[in-house]
Design an enzyme around this catalytic site. Structure first.
Site, PDB file in Angstrom:
ATOM      1  CG  ASP A  79      62.377 -63.592  18.828  1.00 54.63           C
ATOM      2  OD1 ASP A  79      63.482 -64.158  18.913  1.00 54.63           O
ATOM      3  OD2 ASP A  79      62.269 -62.367  18.574  1.00 54.63           O
ATOM      4  CD  GLU A  80      59.788 -60.986  15.402  1.00 60.37           C
ATOM      5  OE1 GLU A  80      58.853 -60.165  15.429  1.00 60.37           O
ATOM      6  OE2 GLU A  80      60.984 -60.645  15.296  1.00 60.37           O
TER       7      GLU A  80
END
Length: 397
Positions: free
Chosen positions: A142-143
């Site tokens: 993620d991210e």
């Protein structure tokens, strides 16, 4: 079977292993069926990976005892090892800094280097060695901020038909393929945010849907229910075999949040139940009522669980202006001054008890940080108010 995992993010203020063991029966009683353990620097990495260990990392014996207790409680365990973004705990170290996507930033792994995949595999192998009979393994992803901004990525993206989406998917696929090759009975899970904006065609043609299961996360109190329903349908059309939902029971409400906003997280859970009720399959059930609240209070040993907490401050009647000039109304002397003195006395009395209680749960470094951030400033302000009240009363007399 419906799976309900409790995500224990151990990257900051990690509880002592013995405390976690005590919490597991409570989580089971509240309806959990498993744990999502995000180790970060609390895992006892060895060999070339030993620098990743924090000073308070769990020992192998502590983790074996915790995992044994989880099994005894009937809780599945899903380890989470970041393999793309959120790699600060690895890439901040000099030994691994050359594997950064952007030289100056330790957050994201360079997906072009063979050594990057070898590093991820070594981390996964060590975590796997301490776990038994796993069904899922979460590889994060993620991210992945600044992906495509490293020098090698810029050169790669200049080649015809190469896109940032393909760059992201190729690394996810490489990690998932590596995991599947070594552990064919274990299914990789990924956070979904890097996939959300991709077209169905891009996702379907990548081969990623056949390798991983996306975990859709949204921790807001007012999530877009209709948008989530459409996203789930898109993922299913792309070929993902299963979709997970991720709400939040704490955190995710600001970097400086010191108290858990129970009402915020309750609303988040209820919004997710709306999403579930409109999903193709009956994936979740639940709700909230006074009976549910009473049951939770009983399990926690609390007389009243405050869902919405409002903090009120007296600022108008003894403001900084008044304090500087030692101006005070007699009514404030009568009502406010005894309360302030009493509160200061209680604060000082409870301080040692609070420290002792926290030592049962956290390591000293976490306690010192929490006290300095959340207790000492308020205590100092209160002491200053009491001192200013005394000065103002003396000036009036």
């Amino acid at each position: 079977m419906r799976r309900r995992l409790v995500h224990l993010d151990l990257k900051g203020a990690a509880p002592r292993a013995q405390y976690l063991e005590q919490v597991l029966p409570l989580l089971r009683a509240l309806g959990a069926t498993g744990l999502l353990l995000e180790y970060e620097d609390t895992f006892p990495y060895t060999g070339p990976l030993e620098p990743l260990q924090a000073p308070h990392a769990y020992s192998p014996a502590e983790l074996r005892a915790l995992l044994s207790q989880a099994r005894a409680q009937g809780l599945d365990v899903v380890p989470l090892v970041q393999s793309f973004g959120h790699m600060e705990f690895v890439l901040k170290h000099r030994e691994f800094a050359h594997l950064r996507e952007v030289k100056a930033l330790p957050n994201a792994l360079n997906p072009h280097k063979e050594e990057s995949l070898a590093l991820v595999k070594a981390m996964i192998d060590q975590v796997m060695a301490l776990h038994e009979d796993l069904q899922w393994f979460h590889i994060g992803c993620d991210e992945v901020y600044y992906l495509g901004e490293g020098e090698e990525s810029k050169q790669w993206l200049q080649q015809q038909d190469n896109t940032p989406e393909q760059l992201c998917l190729s690394h996810i696929k490489a990690v998932a393929t590596c995991l599947a090759s070594s552990y064919p009975m274990v299914t990789p899970i990924v956070w979904d945010d890097m996939l959300r904006g991709m077209s169905e065609q891009t996702l379907a043609e990548s081969g990623v849907p056949q390798l991983v299961q996306p975990m859709i996360w949204d921790y807001a109190a007012d999530i877009d229910v209709e948008g989530k329903v459409q996203l789930i349908e898109k993922y299913r059309r792309c070929g993902f075999s299963k979709v997970w939902f991720a709400s939040a029971f704490k955190g995710a409400t600001g970097a400086n949040q010191s108290l858990t906003l129970i009402g915020h997280h309750l609303r988040n859970q209820l919004e997710w139940l709306q999403v579930a009720s409109r999903s193709p399959e009956d994936v979740l059930e639940g709700g909230y009522s006074e009976k549910v609240k009473e049951n939770v209070e009983k399990l926690l040993g609390m007389s009243n669980l405050e869902v919405d907490t409002f903090m009120r401050y007296v600022t108008g009647w003894f403001s900084p202006y008044h304090r500087k000039r030692k101006i005070i109304h007699p009514i404030i002397i009568h009502h406010f001054q005894p309360d302030a003195v009493s509160l200061l006395s209680k604060w000082n009395a409870v301080l040692q008890d609070l420290q002792a209680a926290m030592e049962q749960v956290f390591h000293r470094c976490a306690i010192e940080e929490w006290m300095e951030e959340n207790v000492h400033p308020s205590l100092q302000k209160l002491q200053q108010v009491v001192d200013d009240l005394d000065e103002a009363i003396k000036a009036q007399n």
